[in-house]
Design a protein around this motif. Structure first.
Motif, PDB file in Angstrom:
ATOM      1  N   GLU A 206       0.820  -1.206   0.000  1.00 45.89           N
ATOM      2  CA  GLU A 206       0.000   0.000   0.000  1.00 45.89           C
ATOM      3  C   GLU A 206       0.857   1.260   0.000  1.00 45.89           C
ATOM      4  O   GLU A 206       1.852   1.357   0.725  1.00 45.89           O
ATOM      5  N   ALA A 207       0.476   2.223  -0.824  1.00 46.12           N
ATOM      6  CA  ALA A 207       1.076   3.555  -0.794  1.00 46.12           C
ATOM      7  C   ALA A 207       0.279   4.407   0.175  1.00 46.12           C
ATOM      8  O   ALA A 207      -0.936   4.563   0.034  1.00 46.12           O
ATOM      9  N   LEU A 208       0.938   4.968   1.168  1.00 44.58           N
ATOM     10  CA  LEU A 208       0.275   5.720   2.218  1.00 44.58           C
ATOM     11  C   LEU A 208       0.179   7.196   1.863  1.00 44.58           C
ATOM     12  O   LEU A 208       0.877   7.697   0.969  1.00 44.58           O
ATOM     13  N   LEU A 209      -0.697   7.879   2.557  1.00 43.67           N
ATOM     14  CA  LEU A 209      -0.879   9.314   2.358  1.00 43.67           C
ATOM     15  C   LEU A 209       0.464  10.030   2.467  1.00 43.67           C
ATOM     16  O   LEU A 209       1.208   9.849   3.438  1.00 43.67           O
ATOM     17  N   GLY A 210       0.784  10.831   1.455  1.00 40.19           N
ATOM     18  CA  GLY A 210       2.031  11.597   1.447  1.00 40.19           C
ATOM     19  C   GLY A 210       3.182  10.897   0.776  1.00 40.19           C
ATOM     20  O   GLY A 210       4.194  11.549   0.455  1.00 40.19           O
ATOM     21  N   GLU A 211       3.080   9.584   0.567  1.00 42.26           N
ATOM     22  CA  GLU A 211       4.157   8.867  -0.110  1.00 42.26           C
ATOM     23  C   GLU A 211       4.071   9.099  -1.623  1.00 42.26           C
ATOM     24  O   GLU A 211       3.005   9.397  -2.165  1.00 42.26           O
ATOM     25  N   THR A 212       5.197   8.925  -2.300  1.00 45.06           N
ATOM     26  CA  THR A 212       5.264   9.164  -3.735  1.00 45.06           C
ATOM     27  C   THR A 212       5.624   7.880  -4.462  1.00 45.06           C
ATOM     28  O   THR A 212       6.612   7.216  -4.118  1.00 45.06           O
ATOM     29  N   LEU A 213       4.808   7.541  -5.440  1.00 49.62           N
ATOM     30  CA  LEU A 213       5.045   6.369  -6.282  1.00 49.62           C
ATOM     31  C   LEU A 213       5.897   6.763  -7.485  1.00 49.62           C
ATOM     32  O   LEU A 213       5.655   7.793  -8.124  1.00 49.62           O
ATOM     33  N   THR A 214       6.872   5.941  -7.790  1.00 49.38           N
ATOM     34  CA  THR A 214       7.592   6.053  -9.049  1.00 49.38           C
ATOM     35  C   THR A 214       6.909   5.124 -10.042  1.00 49.38           C
ATOM     36  O   THR A 214       6.728   3.939  -9.758  1.00 49.38           O
ATOM     37  N   ILE A 215       6.499   5.656 -11.186  1.00 45.84           N
ATOM     38  CA  ILE A 215       5.733   4.886 -12.172  1.00 45.84           C
ATOM     39  C   ILE A 215       6.651   4.450 -13.300  1.00 45.84           C
ATOM     40  O   ILE A 215       7.373   5.266 -13.884  1.00 45.84           O
ATOM     41  N   ARG A 216       6.608   3.160 -13.605  1.00 49.70           N
ATOM     42  CA  ARG A 216       7.410   2.590 -14.689  1.00 49.70           C
ATOM     43  C   ARG A 216       6.474   1.885 -15.666  1.00 49.70           C
ATOM     44  O   ARG A 216       5.520   1.219 -15.256  1.00 49.70           O
ATOM     45  N   VAL A 217       6.780   2.027 -16.950  1.00 47.36           N
ATOM     46  CA  VAL A 217       5.878   1.583 -18.012  1.00 47.36           C
ATOM     47  C   VAL A 217       6.638   0.804 -19.070  1.00 47.36           C
ATOM     48  O   VAL A 217       7.795   1.109 -19.384  1.00 47.36           O
ATOM     49  N   SER A 218       5.971  -0.203 -19.624  1.00 51.59           N
ATOM     50  CA  SER A 218       6.475  -0.929 -20.792  1.00 51.59           C
ATOM     51  C   SER A 218       5.301  -1.156 -21.737  1.00 51.59           C
ATOM     52  O   SER A 218       4.231  -1.591 -21.305  1.00 51.59           O
ATOM     53  N   THR A 219       5.478  -0.848 -23.012  1.00 57.89           N
ATOM     54  CA  THR A 219       4.429  -1.091 -24.001  1.00 57.89           C
ATOM     55  C   THR A 219       5.010  -1.894 -25.153  1.00 57.89           C
ATOM     56  O   THR A 219       6.160  -1.690 -25.562  1.00 57.89           O
ATOM     57  N   ALA A 220       4.204  -2.821 -25.662  1.00 58.38           N
ATOM     58  CA  ALA A 220       4.618  -3.638 -26.811  1.00 58.38           C
ATOM     59  C   ALA A 220       3.368  -4.126 -27.519  1.00 58.38           C
ATOM     60  O   ALA A 220       2.598  -4.916 -26.953  1.00 58.38           O
ATOM     61  N   GLY A 221       3.149  -3.649 -28.742  1.00 60.83           N
ATOM     62  CA  GLY A 221       1.985  -4.080 -29.509  1.00 60.83           C
ATOM     63  C   GLY A 221       0.695  -3.705 -28.813  1.00 60.83           C
ATOM     64  O   GLY A 221       0.451  -2.535 -28.507  1.00 60.83           O
ATOM     65  N   ASP A 222      -0.135  -4.713 -28.548  1.00 57.51           N
ATOM     66  CA  ASP A 222      -1.447  -4.491 -27.936  1.00 57.51           C
ATOM     67  C   ASP A 222      -1.405  -4.510 -26.415  1.00 57.51           C
ATOM     68  O   ASP A 222      -2.455  -4.402 -25.778  1.00 57.51           O
ATOM     69  N   GLN A 223      -0.213  -4.668 -25.825  1.00 58.80           N
ATOM     70  CA  GLN A 223      -0.125  -4.802 -24.378  1.00 58.80           C
ATOM     71  C   GLN A 223       0.687  -3.684 -23.750  1.00 58.80           C
ATOM     72  O   GLN A 223       1.578  -3.097 -24.375  1.00 58.80           O
ATOM     73  N   ALA A 224       0.362  -3.406 -22.495  1.00 53.25           N
ATOM     74  CA  ALA A 224       1.120  -2.441 -21.708  1.00 53.25           C
ATOM     75  C   ALA A 224       1.182  -2.930 -20.268  1.00 53.25           C
ATOM     76  O   ALA A 224       0.216  -3.509 -19.754  1.00 53.25           O
ATOM     77  N   ILE A 225       2.332  -2.705 -19.643  1.00 56.16           N
ATOM     78  CA  ILE A 225       2.517  -2.991 -18.226  1.00 56.16           C
ATOM     79  C   ILE A 225       2.824  -1.671 -17.535  1.00 56.16           C
ATOM     80  O   ILE A 225       3.663  -0.893 -17.998  1.00 56.16           O
ATOM     81  N   VAL A 226       2.127  -1.407 -16.438  1.00 54.44           N
ATOM     82  CA  VAL A 226       2.390  -0.224 -15.627  1.00 54.44           C
ATOM     83  C   VAL A 226       2.587  -0.686 -14.191  1.00 54.44           C
ATOM     84  O   VAL A 226       1.778  -1.464 -13.669  1.00 54.44           O
ATOM     85  N   ALA A 227       3.652  -0.222 -13.562  1.00 55.13           N
ATOM     86  CA  ALA A 227       3.929  -0.600 -12.174  1.00 55.13           C
ATOM     87  C   ALA A 227       4.297   0.648 -11.387  1.00 55.13           C
ATOM     88  O   ALA A 227       4.966   1.553 -11.899  1.00 55.13           O
ATOM     89  N   GLY A 228       3.848   0.680 -10.147  1.00 55.99           N
ATOM     90  CA  GLY A 228       4.201   1.761  -9.239  1.00 55.99           C
ATOM     91  C   GLY A 228       5.100   1.242  -8.139  1.00 55.99           C
ATOM     92  O   GLY A 228       4.841   0.175  -7.573  1.00 55.99           O
ATOM     93  N   PHE A 229       6.152   1.973  -7.838  1.00 55.08           N
ATOM     94  CA  PHE A 229       7.137   1.542  -6.861  1.00 55.08           C
ATOM     95  C   PHE A 229       7.263   2.557  -5.740  1.00 55.08           C
ATOM     96  O   PHE A 229       7.214   3.774  -5.963  1.00 55.08           O
ATOM     97  N   LEU A 230       7.453   2.054  -4.533  1.00 55.69           N
ATOM     98  CA  LEU A 230       7.838   2.855  -3.377  1.00 55.69           C
ATOM     99  C   LEU A 230       9.319   2.584  -3.156  1.00 55.69           C
ATOM    100  O   LEU A 230       9.680   1.529  -2.615  1.00 55.69           O
ATOM    101  N   GLY A 231      10.168   3.489  -3.621  1.00 56.21           N
ATOM    102  CA  GLY A 231      11.592   3.166  -3.693  1.00 56.21           C
ATOM    103  C   GLY A 231      11.770   2.074  -4.729  1.00 56.21           C
ATOM    104  O   GLY A 231      11.378   2.220  -5.882  1.00 56.21           O
TER     105      GLY A 231
END
Length: 253
Positions: A206-231
């Protein structure tokens, strides 16, 4: 539509504010309805949010897999059907299907949940659940399995997103559908202009109030992956599979 006593049904309406610029429901709207329907179904059996909280128990979603045959539109009334499938390990499985007014199945979902103590956030063993389960085993909607997702090695950093006050729900957690909305915000517009056919999401940390997610993305053809990281710790991971481009026609209100 004919109703089966093994399932719980509820009619709901897709509102204008639930929709994107094409006047079609957002994926976070679908996830929100599914989560809400789970709570309504338990409340109908006497296990309201207040009752669960008093028994040191709240349900938190851990995984979801959604298949969309047709996204419901603004002002459309749908009937949502839901049922418990059973328990595996610490996970409670619940399935849901959206039907249009002609009785056609337009959206299907498989979801997995854990029960936690709302104050300590400790996971509760299913044997300690204060209520009674009523599963309908062996009946699964036609979706991809709500399994763990494997992140590709080519994820690229796309930006960051701070968790703010309006993201927090009545369990004092970041509401699950918020993560789906965040993921959409970091995808290319040309992909989001296409219909989502399959969507899967895993909730990891869980991302808590005030924390910041780093967003990472990969796309290929008809698919996409999105992930959020805490550190370097994964917070959420989701997978989109897109259909062909829409005609550009906006659904009438």
């Amino acid at each position: 539509m004919e109703q089966d006593s093994r399932f719980f049904y509820k009619d709901t309406e897709i509102r204008f504010y639930d929709c994107d610029r094409r006047k079609l429901a957002r994926i976070e709207t679908v996830l929100r309805i599914m989560a809400d329907m789970a709570g309504v179904a338990y409340a109908a059996r006497g296990y309201s949010h207040a009752w669960l909280w008093a028994h040191h128990s709240v349900f938190l979603i851990t995984r979801a897999s959604i298949r969309i045959r047709r996204m419901p539109a603004a002002d459309e009334r749908i009937t949502v059907k839901t049922w418990e499938s059973g328990v595996k390990g610490s996970q409670y499985y619940r399935h849901l299907v959206f039907h249009d007014q002609a009785g056609e199945e337009i959206v299907a979902g498989q979801t997995a949940w854990v029960v936690v103590d709302p104050e300590t956030r400790a996971i509760q063993k299913p044997s300690a659940f204060p209520g009674k389960l009523d599963p309908v085993p062996g009946l699964e909607p036609d979706t991809l399995p709500p399994a763990r997702l494997k992140l590709p090695p080519d994820l690229e950093e796309a930006g960051s997103r701070k968790i703010v006050y309006s993201d927090i729900d009545g369990n004092n957690h970041t509401y699950n559908a918020v993560y789906a909305g965040i993921a959409c915000d970091f995808l290319p517009e040309e992909l989001m202009a296409r219909p989502i056919r399959d969507f899967r999401i895993n909730f990891k940390q869980e991302a808590l109030l005030g924390e910041t997610l780093t967003i990472r993305v990969s796309t290929a053809g008809d698919q996409a992956i999105v992930a959020g990281f805490l550190g370097e710790v994964p917070s959420f991971e989701c997978e989109f599979t897109f259909g062909q481009e829409d005609s550009g026609q906006i659904c009438p209100s």
